[in-house]
Scaffold this motif. Structure first.
Motif, PDB file in Angstrom:
ATOM      1  N   SER A 376      12.523  -4.500   7.624  1.00 45.73           N
ATOM      2  CA  SER A 376      12.381  -5.958   7.629  1.00 45.73           C
ATOM      3  C   SER A 376      11.195  -6.428   8.468  1.00 45.73           C
ATOM      4  CB  SER A 376      13.669  -6.597   8.167  1.00 45.73           C
ATOM      5  OG  SER A 376      13.886  -6.214   9.521  1.00 45.73           O
ATOM      6  N   LYS A 377      10.559  -5.510   9.210  1.00 47.29           N
ATOM      7  CA  LYS A 377       9.508  -5.905  10.144  1.00 47.29           C
ATOM      8  C   LYS A 377       8.147  -6.064   9.474  1.00 47.29           C
ATOM      9  CE  LYS A 377      11.742  -3.594  14.074  1.00 47.29           C
ATOM     10  NZ  LYS A 377      11.602  -2.553  15.118  1.00 47.29           N
ATOM     11  N   THR A 378       7.824  -5.197   8.525  1.00 47.98           N
ATOM     12  CA  THR A 378       6.500  -5.236   7.899  1.00 47.98           C
ATOM     13  C   THR A 378       6.634  -4.972   6.409  1.00 47.98           C
ATOM     14  OG1 THR A 378       6.141  -2.866   8.246  1.00 47.98           O
ATOM     15  CG2 THR A 378       5.399  -4.339  10.002  1.00 47.98           C
ATOM     16  N   PRO A 379       5.631  -5.355   5.636  1.00 51.38           N
ATOM     17  CA  PRO A 379       5.634  -4.966   4.223  1.00 51.38           C
ATOM     18  C   PRO A 379       5.673  -3.438   4.101  1.00 51.38           C
ATOM     19  CG  PRO A 379       3.948  -6.609   4.656  1.00 51.38           C
ATOM     20  CD  PRO A 379       4.458  -6.174   5.983  1.00 51.38           C
ATOM     21  N   TYR A 380       6.335  -2.942   3.088  1.00 52.88           N
ATOM     22  CA  TYR A 380       6.509  -1.504   2.925  1.00 52.88           C
ATOM     23  C   TYR A 380       6.579  -1.156   1.446  1.00 52.88           C
ATOM     24  CZ  TYR A 380      11.372  -2.792   2.000  1.00 52.88           C
ATOM     25  OH  TYR A 380      12.495  -3.359   1.478  1.00 52.88           O
ATOM     26  N   THR A 381       6.397   0.123   1.159  1.00 50.85           N
ATOM     27  CA  THR A 381       6.604   0.661  -0.185  1.00 50.85           C
ATOM     28  C   THR A 381       7.450   1.920  -0.060  1.00 50.85           C
ATOM     29  OG1 THR A 381       4.468  -0.174  -0.960  1.00 50.85           O
ATOM     30  CG2 THR A 381       5.516   1.548  -2.282  1.00 50.85           C
ATOM     31  N   ILE A 382       8.446   2.031  -0.932  1.00 50.35           N
ATOM     32  CA  ILE A 382       9.297   3.223  -0.971  1.00 50.35           C
ATOM     33  C   ILE A 382       8.864   4.062  -2.168  1.00 50.35           C
ATOM     34  CG2 ILE A 382      11.649   4.120  -1.121  1.00 50.35           C
ATOM     35  CD1 ILE A 382      12.606   1.434  -0.014  1.00 50.35           C
ATOM     36  N   TYR A 383       8.469   5.299  -1.901  1.00 46.13           N
ATOM     37  CA  TYR A 383       8.048   6.247  -2.935  1.00 46.13           C
ATOM     38  C   TYR A 383       9.134   7.308  -3.116  1.00 46.13           C
ATOM     39  CZ  TYR A 383       3.285   4.424  -2.147  1.00 46.13           C
ATOM     40  OH  TYR A 383       2.177   3.622  -2.019  1.00 46.13           O
ATOM     41  N   GLY A 384       9.237   7.854  -4.328  1.00 42.25           N
ATOM     42  CA  GLY A 384      10.183   8.940  -4.548  1.00 42.25           C
ATOM     43  C   GLY A 384      10.203   9.374  -5.993  1.00 42.25           C
ATOM     44  N   ASP A 385      11.117  10.284  -6.305  1.00 45.27           N
ATOM     45  CA  ASP A 385      11.324  10.718  -7.677  1.00 45.27           C
ATOM     46  C   ASP A 385      12.722  10.305  -8.116  1.00 45.27           C
ATOM     47  OD1 ASP A 385      12.557  12.572  -5.911  1.00 45.27           O
ATOM     48  OD2 ASP A 385      12.678  14.023  -7.538  1.00 45.27           O
ATOM     49  N   GLU A 386      12.954  10.326  -9.410  1.00 41.70           N
ATOM     50  CA  GLU A 386      14.208   9.800  -9.944  1.00 41.70           C
ATOM     51  C   GLU A 386      15.450  10.482  -9.375  1.00 41.70           C
ATOM     52  OE1 GLU A 386      13.801   9.927 -14.166  1.00 41.70           O
ATOM     53  OE2 GLU A 386      12.811   7.967 -14.254  1.00 41.70           O
ATOM     54  N   PRO A 387      15.449  11.816  -9.187  1.00 43.19           N
ATOM     55  CA  PRO A 387      16.647  12.445  -8.585  1.00 43.19           C
ATOM     56  C   PRO A 387      16.762  12.240  -7.075  1.00 43.19           C
ATOM     57  CG  PRO A 387      15.367  14.019  -9.910  1.00 43.19           C
ATOM     58  CD  PRO A 387      14.499  12.829  -9.671  1.00 43.19           C
ATOM     59  N   PHE A 388      15.791  11.547  -6.457  1.00 38.63           N
ATOM     60  CA  PHE A 388      15.748  11.333  -5.006  1.00 38.63           C
ATOM     61  C   PHE A 388      15.626  12.658  -4.240  1.00 38.63           C
ATOM     62  CE2 PHE A 388      16.119   7.016  -5.527  1.00 38.63           C
ATOM     63  CZ  PHE A 388      16.417   6.312  -4.379  1.00 38.63           C
ATOM     64  N   ASP A 389      14.929  13.630  -4.840  1.00 32.42           N
ATOM     65  CA  ASP A 389      14.681  14.876  -4.122  1.00 32.42           C
ATOM     66  C   ASP A 389      13.675  14.667  -2.995  1.00 32.42           C
ATOM     67  OD1 ASP A 389      16.426  16.633  -5.351  1.00 32.42           O
ATOM     68  OD2 ASP A 389      15.069  17.025  -7.011  1.00 32.42           O
TER      69      ASP A 389
END
Length: 862
Positions: A376-389
C-alpha cells in the motif's frame, strides 16, 4: 542461455516411495550363499564407485538428489518409470560411448527403457541395392523390400547394442516385437508404415524385474501379425505417453538441435511460445519437423512439468544428474502474468505463497500481513506464472529506481527455469533494479549471475543491475535507507581511509561489489605475511583486525589498503564480543598447532549469542593449523578433490596441510585403481619455510623479528629427512581420501617428509601400485580429466621444477611414468607451501564460503 533448466516429471502419481530394488527385483527371504554375497558386494561397490564419479560432473547434493528421485521410480509395481531413451541411428555408430553411458546407469541400479532407430544404416544398405530412400513429411515410404531390409537392420543393430552392453557387464534383453500394436498409417501413401494404437509395457517391466535393460526396435505389428515400420521418434513418443517416465531423452550425434541459419545450439525451446514460429522456418523440415511435431504432441499429453532432452550419448550423465543439464531442452513453457493490483492476483493466493516461501516470514523475522501492508506504500507490479511457481513483487515509485521486494520461487519454479522467464520479464520493464537475498539462500549463485554487483552485510546481500558507477550505487542505497525502501544499511561500515570498493560492469558470478571484514589471528609467521599480501589486492575482502601478541602496537607492513592498520593483541573475550556484535565476517586462524581452540571456542560462544539477533548469521572460520582437520562439524577445504558444495555452505573450515594437499592431489585421480593392499608412498621435499619461524633479534625500532626454525646453514646445503613415520600429514591424507572409497575400505599411504635448503616450494613424488595395467598416457589423461576447469591446477608432461612452483599460487603435476609391469605409476607434484599449501588455499576456501568467485584476488598467471 538458461543457467538452470533441470526438469523432471513431477506428477503427483509419480511421487513414489523411495525404495531401491537391486536388479529391479524385490529379494525373497532365503539363505544367502557366499557367491550371492560376493555379487551383492560387487554390485554395491560398482554403485558406490560410479556415484563418486558422478560427483565430478555435478555437486554431491545434485547427484544424490537425482539418484534418490530416480531410484524411487524403480518400484516393482511399475519399474519402467525411470526414463525412456530414444537412440538415433547415427548414435549407434558411436556404440562404445553409447554402451558405456547406458551401463553407467545400470551399475547405479537405474533401468531406462531404450528404443533405437537405424535410419542411416538402412539407407546405406538400400542405396547399395539400388533403392532410393523416399520420404513424405519426414516419414519413410516403406515397401515390402524396404521393410525386409529394415527388419534385418534393426535386429542386427539391436543385437550389436545388447552385445556391447553385456561385454561391459550390464545385462540387456533384446525386445524386437510384442510391444507396439499398430494400424496402417496410410497404406496407399506410405506403404508398410504403422500408426501405433497400443503399447504393451509388460515385456519391458518383465525385463527390468529380471535385472536387464530392455532394448527395443521401432517395429510394430498389426492385430493380424503384419510387421510395420514406425518412425523411431513416433514410437518413443507413444512409449513415453504410456509409461509417463521421469525423464525423456533423445540421443543424437550432434548433442542437441541447432539453428539452421546461425548454426548455434538451441538451449531451450518453449513450445507454447516457439512452436508455430519454428515450424515456419525454412530449415525446419523433414525429420526435424516430424520430431518437433511428435515431441509437442507427446508433451501436450503429459503433465506441464514434463520435458524432452535432446543430447549426445556422452552427455547422458550430465543431463540426468545435474541442474544445468545438457543439449537442447524442449518443454511446453509457462504463461506469465503481471498485475498492478492485489485483487487481480488474488490476495489469498498471494498470502499463501508468502507464508510458504518467504524466508523472513518462515524465520519469524517478518509477517505475511506486514508484507502485504508494504504494497500500500508505493506503486508496484506483481510478476509470476500461472501455476504460481514463481512470484515477484517490484516496487516502483515515480522517478525512482525500482526495488524487487519479494522474489519467491518454488522448487518446481527453480528446476523448470520459471525463475529465468519471470526475471527476464522484469528486466524488459526495468532497466535498473535492486533486490535482496539472504546469504544462506540455496540459490545465491543465481542472484550473483543476474547482478552487476552487490553488498553483503550480516547475513543479507543487496544486489543490483543497470548501474556501473559505485558512487551512484552508494547514493541510491542511502536514498533507499532515508525513505525506508530497504530495511537496513548494506553499505560498507567504516571502510579503510581512502579505500573504495569497485563495482564490476559484467554480470557474472563473482562480479560483485562488497567489503567483507576479515580478522587474522596469528599474523607473525610466513603464512600470515602471505595472507596479508593476497588480501592487500583482494577485491572483496578487507583486513579489519590483525592479531599478534609480539607485534601489538606496531604498524602492519605490506597491506596497501589501509596504511594505518596496526597489530593488536586480541584476547578471547575480544574475539567473543566481536563475533557477537557481527563486527567480523570471517576469521583466519594462522596459529601453531594446539593453540587455536580457545579462540574458536570464543567465536562459538559469540555465534550462539549472535544467533539471537534476527538477520545476523555466524561468521566463517578457517583454521590453517592441524587442530580441526579430523573434527566433526568442520569442513575439509580441498575443493579440487572433495568439491565446492560443502565448502559453500560451511562456516567452519579446516585448511589442509601443505604436504597433505600435494599428496591428495597426486592420489585422487588414481583412487579407483590404487592397490589398497600395497599402499602408495609419497616422498616429499619442502623448502625450509615449512618448518615455521621463531623469535629473532629485535629491529632498530624495537619491532620483534622472526627467523626460520630451520635455515640453509643448519642444513649445510643438503637435505634432512624427518618424522619418518606417523607424520600428521600421513594420517590426514589417509583419513580424508578413505572417505571417497566404498564403505569399509581405507587407504594407508606412507609419507616421508624432507626439508631442503631453499625457502619455499614442495616437490612430492608419488609411487602408486595399481590394480589395472596402464600406460603413462592413460595416467596423464586421468589427471587431465580430474582437474579440467580447475584454474589452480596445471597438468604437464615434464617434471615440475622448483622455479615453476616458487611464488606460484597453484599446483603442478608432471613426469608421468609407469613401471614396466604397467601396474605402478610414478608422478611428481609441486606447489609453494606458503601459497597453494596454505595462504592461497585459505583464500580459495574463503571465497567459496562467502559466495565469491573461487579465484577472486588470487593471481592466476602461470
Amino acid at each position: 542461455m538458461h543457467t538452470v533448466r533441470r526438469i523432471y516429471t513431477a506428477s503427483p502419481k509419480l511421487h513414489l516411495p523411495a525404495t531401491i530394488v537391486a536388479g529391479g527385483r524385490r529379494a525373497t527371504v532365503k539363505p544367502i550363499s557366499s557367491s550371492s554375497r560376493a555379487y551383492q558386494h560387487a554390485t554395491q561397490t560398482d554403485r558406490d564407485t560410479i556415484t563418486r564419479l558422478l560427483y565430478s560432473i555435478g555437486s554431491k547434493k545434485e547427484v544424490e538428489r537425482y539418484l534418490r528421485i530416480f531410484s524411487a521410480s524403480s518400484h516393482p509395481s511399475h519399474p519402467a518409470k525411470f526414463a525412456v531413451i530414444k537412440v538415433g541411428g547415427a548414435v549407434l555408430d558411436q556404440l562404445d560411448e553409447l554402451a558405456l553411458s547406458l551401463s553407467f546407469l545400470y551399475r547405479v541400479g537405474l533401468y531406462p527403457v531404450v528404443l533405437h532407430g537405424g535410419g542411416p544404416q538402412l539407407n546405406t544398405i538400400i542405396e547399395a541395392e539400388g533403392i532410393i530412400p523416399d520420404y513424405i513429411d519426414g516419414i519413410r515410404i516403406t515397401d515390402a523390400k524396404t521393410l525386409q531390409i529394415a527388419r534385418r537392420v534393426f535386429l542386427e543393430e539391436n543385437l550389436r547394442l545388447v552385445t556391447a552392453l553385456e561385454k561391459l557387464g550390464a545385462r540387456a534383453r533384446p525386445i524386437t516385437s510384442g510391444v507396439f500394436t499398430a494400424d496402417y498409417l496410410h497404406q496407399e501413401k506410405y506403404g508398410l508404415v504403422g500408426k501405433i494404437i497400443k503399447v504393451d509395457k509388460r515385456p519391458l517391466e518383465a525385463s527390468i524385474r529380471a535385472g536387464a535393460l530392455p532394448i527395443l526396435t521401432s517395429l510394430a505389428e498389426t492385430a493380424d501379425g503384419q510387421i510395420l515400420n514406425v518412425n523411431a521418434d513416433v514410437a518413443a513418443g507413444e512409449l513415453a505417453k504410456e509409461l509417463e517416465p521421469l525423464k525423456i531423452v533423445y540421443l543424437n550425434e550432434h548433442g542437441g538441435l541447432y539453428h539452421g541459419v546461425t548454426k548455434e545450439k538451441l538451449d531451450v525451446i518453449n513450445l507454447d511460445e516457439d512452436f508455430n514460429s519454428l515450424m515456419k522456418e525454412e530449415w525446419v523440415k523433414y525429420g526435424t519437423k516430424l520430431k518437433l511435431r511428435e515431441i509437442k504432441e507427446l508433451l501436450d499429453h503429459l503433465p506441464r512439468t514434463s520435458s524432452v532432452a535432446i543430447i549426445s550419448a556422452d552427455s547422458l550423465q550430465k543431463e540426468l544428474f545435474t541442474d544445468s543439464g545438457a543439449g537442447t531442452l524442449i518443454r511446453r513453457g509457462y504463461k506469465l502474468f503481471k498485475h498492478d493490483s492485489l485483487e487481480a492476483v488474488g490476495a489469498d493466493r498471494l498470502r499463501q505463497v508468502i507464508h510458504d516461501r518467504d524466508p523472513d516470514v518462515i524465520s519469524g523475522y517478518s509477517s505475511v500481513s506486514g508484507a502485504l501492508t508494504e504494497l500500500s506504500k508505493t506503486p508496484y507490479t506483481i510478476y509470476g506464472d500461472e501455476p504460481f511457481d514463481v512470484v515477484a513483487i517490484v516496487s516502483h515509485p515515480p522517478n525512482e529506481i525500482p526495488v524487487m521486494t519479494r522474489f519467491l520461487p518454488s522448487r518446481s519454479g527453480i528446476l523448470n527455469s520459471v525463475v529465468e522467464n519471470v526475471f527476464n520479464a522484469i528486466k524488459k520493464d526495468h532497466r535498473k533494479l535492486f533486490w535482496t537475498a539472504r546469504a544462506d539462500d540455496e540459490n545465491r549463485a543465481w542472484h550473483f549471475e543476474k547482478a552487476d554487483g552487490s553488498f553483503t552485510r550480516a547475513g543479507k546481500s543487496l544486489f543490483w543491475y543497470g548501474i556501473q558507477d559505485i558512487n551512484e550505487v552508494e547514493r541510491v542505497v542511502r536514498d533507499f535507507e532515508a525513505k525506508g525502501r530497504i530495511e537496513r544499511s548494506y553499505l560498507p561500515v567504516n571502510p579503510p581511509p581512502g579505500h573504495r570498493v569497485a563495482a564490476s560492469g559484467v554480470a557474472t558470478r563473482g562480479s560483485r561489489s562488497t567489503s567483507q571484514r576479515v580478522a587474522l589471528i596469528g599474523a607473525r609467521g610466513y603464512t600470515g605475511q602471505a595472507l596479508i599480501n593476497i588480501l592487500s589486492t583482494h577485491p572483496h575482502l578487507d583486513l579489519a583486525h590483525v592479531s599478534s601478541r609480539e607485534l601489538a602496537g606496531f604498524a602492519l607492513q605490506g597491506y596497501s589498503k589501509n596504511s594505518g592498520l596496526k597489530y593488536e593483541a586480541l584476547s578471547t573475550e575480544d574475539v567473543e564480543r566481536m563475533e557477537e556484535t557481527g563486527m567480523i565476517d570471517a576469521w583466519i586462524m594462522a596459529l601453531p598447532n594446539g593453540v587455536c581452540k580457545p579462540f574458536v571456542d570464543a567465536i562459538d560462544r559469540g555465534t550462539v549469542k549472535r544467533a539471537n539477533t534476527p538477520g545476523k548469521k555466524p561468521s566463517v572460520v578457517i583454521d590453517l593449523g592441524g587442530d580441526y582437520r579430523f573434527e566433526n562439524g568442520w569442513t575439509y577445504g580441498l575443493p579440487e578433490v572433495y568439491g565446492r558444495s560443502s565448502i559453500a555452505s560451511a562456516t567452519r573450515i579446516a585448511n589442509p596441510g601443505c604436504f597433505a594437499t600435494s599428496s591428495q592431489l597426486l592420489m585422487a585421480p588414481l583412487l579407483p585403481y590404487l592397490d589398497l593392499s600395497a599402499p602408495p608412498t609419497v616422498f616429499g621435499v619442502s623448502g625450509y619455510s615449512g618448518g615455521g619461524t621463531k623469535a629473532g633479534e629485535k629491529a632498530a625500532d624495537g619491532r620483534p623479528t622472526t627467523v626460520a626454525k630451520v635455515d640453509p646453514e643448519g642444513l649445510a646445503g643438503g637435505v634432512r629427512p624427518y618424522s619418518l613415520t606417523d607424520h600428521l600429514h600421513e594420517r590426514e591424507v589417509g583419513h580424508h581420501l578413505s572417505s571417497l572409497l566404498e564403505s569399509g575400505s581405507s587407504i594407508r599411504p606412507a609419507f616421508i617428509p624432507t626439508v631442503a635448503p631453499w625457502f619455499s616450494g614442495i616437490l612430492s613424488v608419488l609411487s602408486a601400485p595399481m590394480t589395472k595395467e596402464m600406460r603413462a598416457s592413460d595416467v596423464k589423461e586421468l589427471f587431465q580429466e580430474q582437474y579440467k576447469g580447475d584454474k589452480l591446477i596445471n597438468v604437464q608432461s615434464t617434471i615440475p621444477a622448483l622455479g615453476e612452483i616458487e611464488n606460484w599460487h597453484g599446483w603442478r603435476a608432471g613426469g608421468f611414468q609407469v613401471h614396466s609391469s604397467g601396474q605402478r605409476a610414478v608422478i611428481v607434484g609441486g606447489l609453494d607451501n606458503l601459497l597453494k599449501g596454505a595462504a592461497t588455499q585459505c583464500i580459495q576456501n574463503l571465497n567459496i564460503a562467502l559466495g565469491y568467485d573461487e579465484y577472486a584476488g588470487i593471481p592466476l598467471g602461470a
